[in-house]
Design a protein around this motif. Structure first.
Motif, PDB file in Angstrom:
ATOM      1  N   PRO A  27      17.173  64.220  71.889  1.00  0.00           N
ATOM      2  CA  PRO A  27      17.601  65.340  71.046  1.00  0.00           C
ATOM      3  C   PRO A  27      17.737  66.648  71.810  1.00  0.00           C
ATOM      4  CG  PRO A  27      15.362  64.647  70.498  1.00  0.00           C
ATOM      5  CD  PRO A  27      15.916  63.606  71.405  1.00  0.00           C
ATOM      6  N   LYS A  28      16.879  66.860  72.816  1.00  0.00           N
ATOM      7  CA  LYS A  28      17.001  68.074  73.627  1.00  0.00           C
ATOM      8  C   LYS A  28      18.294  68.048  74.432  1.00  0.00           C
ATOM      9  CE  LYS A  28      12.003  68.809  74.236  1.00  0.00           C
ATOM     10  NZ  LYS A  28      10.909  68.875  75.230  1.00  0.00           N
ATOM     11  N   ALA A  29      18.610  66.872  75.010  1.00  0.00           N
ATOM     12  CA  ALA A  29      19.827  66.746  75.811  1.00  0.00           C
ATOM     13  C   ALA A  29      21.068  66.939  74.948  1.00  0.00           C
ATOM     14  CB  ALA A  29      19.855  65.384  76.502  1.00  0.00           C
ATOM     15  N   VAL A  30      21.037  66.422  73.721  1.00  0.00           N
ATOM     16  CA  VAL A  30      22.175  66.561  72.811  1.00  0.00           C
ATOM     17  C   VAL A  30      22.367  68.023  72.436  1.00  0.00           C
ATOM     18  CG1 VAL A  30      22.923  66.116  70.433  1.00  0.00           C
ATOM     19  CG2 VAL A  30      22.178  64.226  71.894  1.00  0.00           C
ATOM     20  N   ARG A  31      21.291  68.702  72.124  1.00  0.00           N
ATOM     21  CA  ARG A  31      21.409  70.111  71.732  1.00  0.00           C
ATOM     22  C   ARG A  31      21.968  70.945  72.884  1.00  0.00           C
ATOM     23  NH1 ARG A  31      18.674  72.800  67.354  1.00  0.00           N
ATOM     24  NH2 ARG A  31      18.812  75.068  67.547  1.00  0.00           N
ATOM     25  N   GLN A  32      21.488  70.682  74.098  1.00  0.00           N
ATOM     26  CA  GLN A  32      21.992  71.427  75.249  1.00  0.00           C
ATOM     27  C   GLN A  32      23.466  71.133  75.479  1.00  0.00           C
ATOM     28  OE1 GLN A  32      20.328  73.850  77.094  1.00  0.00           O
ATOM     29  NE2 GLN A  32      22.453  74.161  77.744  1.00  0.00           N
TER      30      GLN A  32
ATOM     31  N   GLU B  45      23.361  79.025  71.421  1.00  0.00           N
ATOM     32  CA  GLU B  45      22.057  78.580  70.927  1.00  0.00           C
ATOM     33  C   GLU B  45      21.696  79.289  69.629  1.00  0.00           C
ATOM     34  OE1 GLU B  45      18.980  76.717  70.037  1.00  0.00           O
ATOM     35  OE2 GLU B  45      19.864  76.092  71.946  1.00  0.00           O
ATOM     36  N   LYS B  46      21.972  80.580  69.551  1.00  0.00           N
ATOM     37  CA  LYS B  46      21.708  81.332  68.323  1.00  0.00           C
ATOM     38  C   LYS B  46      22.559  80.797  67.171  1.00  0.00           C
ATOM     39  CE  LYS B  46      20.382  85.676  70.576  1.00  0.00           C
ATOM     40  NZ  LYS B  46      20.784  87.079  70.850  1.00  0.00           N
TER      41      LYS B  46
ATOM     42  N   VAL C 242      33.019  85.285  62.800  1.00  0.00           N
ATOM     43  CA  VAL C 242      32.666  86.660  62.448  1.00  0.00           C
ATOM     44  C   VAL C 242      31.166  86.875  62.588  1.00  0.00           C
ATOM     45  CG1 VAL C 242      32.553  88.307  60.554  1.00  0.00           C
ATOM     46  CG2 VAL C 242      34.651  86.995  60.944  1.00  0.00           C
ATOM     47  N   GLU C 243      30.385  85.921  62.099  1.00  0.00           N
ATOM     48  CA  GLU C 243      28.931  86.088  62.086  1.00  0.00           C
ATOM     49  C   GLU C 243      28.301  85.779  63.440  1.00  0.00           C
ATOM     50  OE1 GLU C 243      26.841  84.329  58.848  1.00  0.00           O
ATOM     51  OE2 GLU C 243      28.530  84.523  57.501  1.00  0.00           O
ATOM     52  N   ASP C 244      28.889  84.831  64.191  1.00  0.00           N
ATOM     53  CA  ASP C 244      28.303  84.397  65.454  1.00  0.00           C
ATOM     54  C   ASP C 244      29.369  84.278  66.532  1.00  0.00           C
ATOM     55  OD1 ASP C 244      25.398  83.851  65.041  1.00  0.00           O
ATOM     56  OD2 ASP C 244      26.181  82.547  63.478  1.00  0.00           O
TER      57      ASP C 244
END
Length: 645
Positions: free
Chosen positions: A579-584, A627-628, A616-618
């Protein structure tokens, strides 16, 4: 609920919230620590109390795991909900002093959120922490044990300072066995002879909702990987005559049984043959004990009259578990071999946590293996439930959805994809999963009591009305995603389009459900329903290719689904690095596409269409921005992670 002791000035209640039993194990460890400080202790599941009960105790300790997306465990949600009532005044828990242990896994974004939310709410209601809270991490170097043990030693010193022992009393030494509150006794008949009846005791314990308890029949148990593949994976189908509804992300909980040969070995090893098949019951060894034994909490075996030691060892006690430190402390009391005793006690000492880890956890030694090696240990059968851990139900994600859920006669089907756990440990011993070994040998037609866990794991992300999905799964993690895909197929054309990124070892060996995807594929890239599939077969070429590699390769697809289609992301599979690798990889893909689109757009060109809400928001200009953005999706229920060890 009232504290056991007539002296309420030195009483403590330890409350746990757990899915797998780990929080309960640590709660019992806290209890033993405080018993040695001469506290009268109660260890209880959170949902078995109301917040008003806490005023009856000098001290309260919470041990709470975080599950799913920062959620409370199932046995803690009613208690948590009761604390959220808006009408509760800020003095509701005034005077309550507490300690708090949070158990989490940092591979999940919402690390220890349940404990953090609980601590914040306790403060709003007037409770006061006795010490700094513990946030244990399963991914830490010493797992959860290291953090909890360090916290417990500090907590012990704080408690001794704040609640000193009466003059003339000292703590109970660690080498002095604590008295058992409950023991087993032979019955003269198949029912009790005046002691509390097992069915009466069970009626006092917390039981799952009757609507969730089902009797299911096994109608398929089929291996779906080749015989020469390293892993045996089963496609299992259970059927129950009731019409039951469930949603993608729901699970079935199955209580396994030990193999008869293992039970017989233990009985013979301990010389319990003369009592093994006689009726037994529980007796209280303390006149002040008003609670039921901890092991009564969830297992329906205790409603059975004529319970025997053999049945108890087969269906309720996990004799093949990897033991906790408390197990070594317990069996050290039942050996006359001084060298064995010294070694067993050493495993219980926090300063030798590495020794315990290297002997028990890392090689995954089972309780039976340890009793073989420490052959001087002779356990009294009357104490087995105080020594062996309880058998825990194992949960398996349901793989069926939509038209696959019900048959024409109204009966309900649960399809499961289960990897049979079997591997060789670092000490060259074969280790098998207790539940999957049990399930693998079950013949078709076997009836099983199961629990349906409808916990809304996907909740907002599985709202079908127009929602699009980016589904990411590895191995048997495809199971809950398949349920969602079929659920959406049943809702066409209102259900939004989905993309599935699936990874496994080999296209020929473990590309699960491969024959089903063609009928569900989108008819064209402009089709706003259906499915598109991206695969990663890690061992089918010279260089390994994983799902995170495909995500980076298909960065335009990631941008399309997240930024343009406003899709929800669901990640399923093994916990740990995946899951960490996927998120990155998602962060990298979004950043790459954002930079590419800026470079391709002339500086004087004005966009013909207004920017999307996401843009607009991000706005994304860096990895930090990406990441945000994912964090915002998570807060809004559009990024879900369902992983398991």
């Amino acid at each position: 609920m009232q504290p056991n002791s007539t002296d309420h000035r030195r009483s403590v209640i330890i409350l746990y919230g757990t899915e797998t039993g780990t929080s309960q194990d640590f709660a019992e460890e806290v209890s033993r620590c405080l018993q040695r400080l001469r506290f009268d202790t109660e260890v209880v599941g959170l949902d078995d109390v109301v917040y008003g009960d806490l005023h009856s105790y000098m001290l309260t300790v919470f041990v709470v795991a975080t599950t799913g997306q920062g959620d409370f465990p199932e046995n803690a949600r009613k208690f948590w909900t009761s604390l959220l009532r808006k009408k509760l005044p800020p003095t509701t828990l005034a005077g309550i002093q507490y300690g708090l242990v949070g158990l989490g896994d940092s591979s999940y974004p919402k690390f220890n959120f349940a404990a953090r939310k609980l601590e914040k709410r306790l403060g709003q209601l007037g409770a006061v922490p006795l010490s700094e809270s513990c946030e244990a991490d399963e991914q830490g170097d010493e797992g959860t044990d290291g953090a909890v043990l360090a916290w417990l030693e500090q907590f012990r010193q704080t408690v001794l300072t704040r609640f000193p022992l009466p003059e003339g009393q000292t703590p109970i030494a660690n080498d002095v066995p604590l008295p058992s509150k409950w023991r087993l006794k032979q019955s003269h008949t198949s029912t009790d002879d005046g002691s509390p009846d097992l069915s009466d005791v069970q009626s006092q314990a917390h039981k799952p909702s009757a609507s969730q308890l089902l009797e299911a029949t096994l109608i398929k148990n089929e291996r779906v990987t080749p015989l020469d593949h390293f892993q045996d994976v089963r496609f299992m189908v259970l059927k129950t005559p009731q019409t039951v509804d469930y949603a993608p992300g729901d699970a079935i909980a199955i209580l396994p049984q030990n193999m008869p040969k293992d039970v017989t070995f233990l009985i013979e090893r301990m010389n319990w043959q003369d009592v093994a098949d006689n009726p037994i019951h529980f007796i209280s060894t303390s006149a002040s004990s008003t609670s039921t034994p901890t092991h009564f909490a969830t297992n329906p075996i205790y409603r059975r009259r004529g319970l025997t030691l053999r049945t108890l060892l087969t269906e309720h006690l996990d004799i093949n578990a990897i033991p906790r430190r408390s197990f070594f402390a317990a069996i050290a009391n039942y050996t006359s071999d001084s060298m064995h005793k010294e070694r067993l006690v050493e495993f219980t000492d926090p300063q030798y946590l590495d020794e315990y880890y290297d002997y028990a956890t890392r090689p995954r030694r089972s309780i039976l293996e340890i009793l073989q090696e420490f052959d001087s240990v002779q356990l009294p059968w009357e104490e087995v439930t105080n020594i062996f851990p309880a058998m825990r139900p194992r949960q398996f994600s349901i793989a069926s959805g939509g038209r696959l859920k019900h048959l024409d006669d109204g009966s309900t089907v649960f399809e499961l994809l289960i990897a049979i756990v079997k591997y060789r440990t670092v000490i060259k011993r074969i280790r098998e999963g207790v539940c999957t070994r049990y399930l693998a040998q079950l013949p078709v037609g076997t009836k099983l009591p199961v629990s349906l866990k409808t916990e809304g794991r996907f909740s907002k992300a599985s709202d079908m009305a127009g929602t699009r999905h980016l589904l990411i799964g590895a191995g048997t993690g495809i199971a809950p995603l398949r349920a969602l895909i079929y659920e959406k197929a049943a809702r066409r054309p209102v259900a939004g389009k989905s993309a599935l990124v699936f990874g496994c070892r080999s296209e020929k060996a473990d590309f699960f459900f491969r024959d089903e995807w063609p009928s569900l594929l989108s008819s064209s890239e402009h089709d706003e329903t259906g499915l598109e599939v991206v695969t990663a077969f890690s061992r089918d070429q010279k260089g390994k290719i994983y799902i995170q590699d495909r995500i980076r390769e298909r960065s335009s697809l990631v941008w399309e689904y997240l930024r343009e289609r406003h899709s929800a992301v669901i990640v399923c599979g093994s916990s740990g690095q995946m899951p960490k690798a996927v998120r990155q990889a998602l962060v990298d893909a979004l950043t790459e596409q954002a930079q590419k689109r800026r470079s391709e757009k002339p500086s004087n060109e004005h966009t013909e269409h207004p920017a999307s809400d996401d843009e607009v928001e991000d706005p994304i200009e860096s990895h930090e921005d990406a990441e945000k953005y994912l964090a915002r999706l998570e807060r809004g229920g559009r990024y879900k992670q369902e992983t398991w060890s």
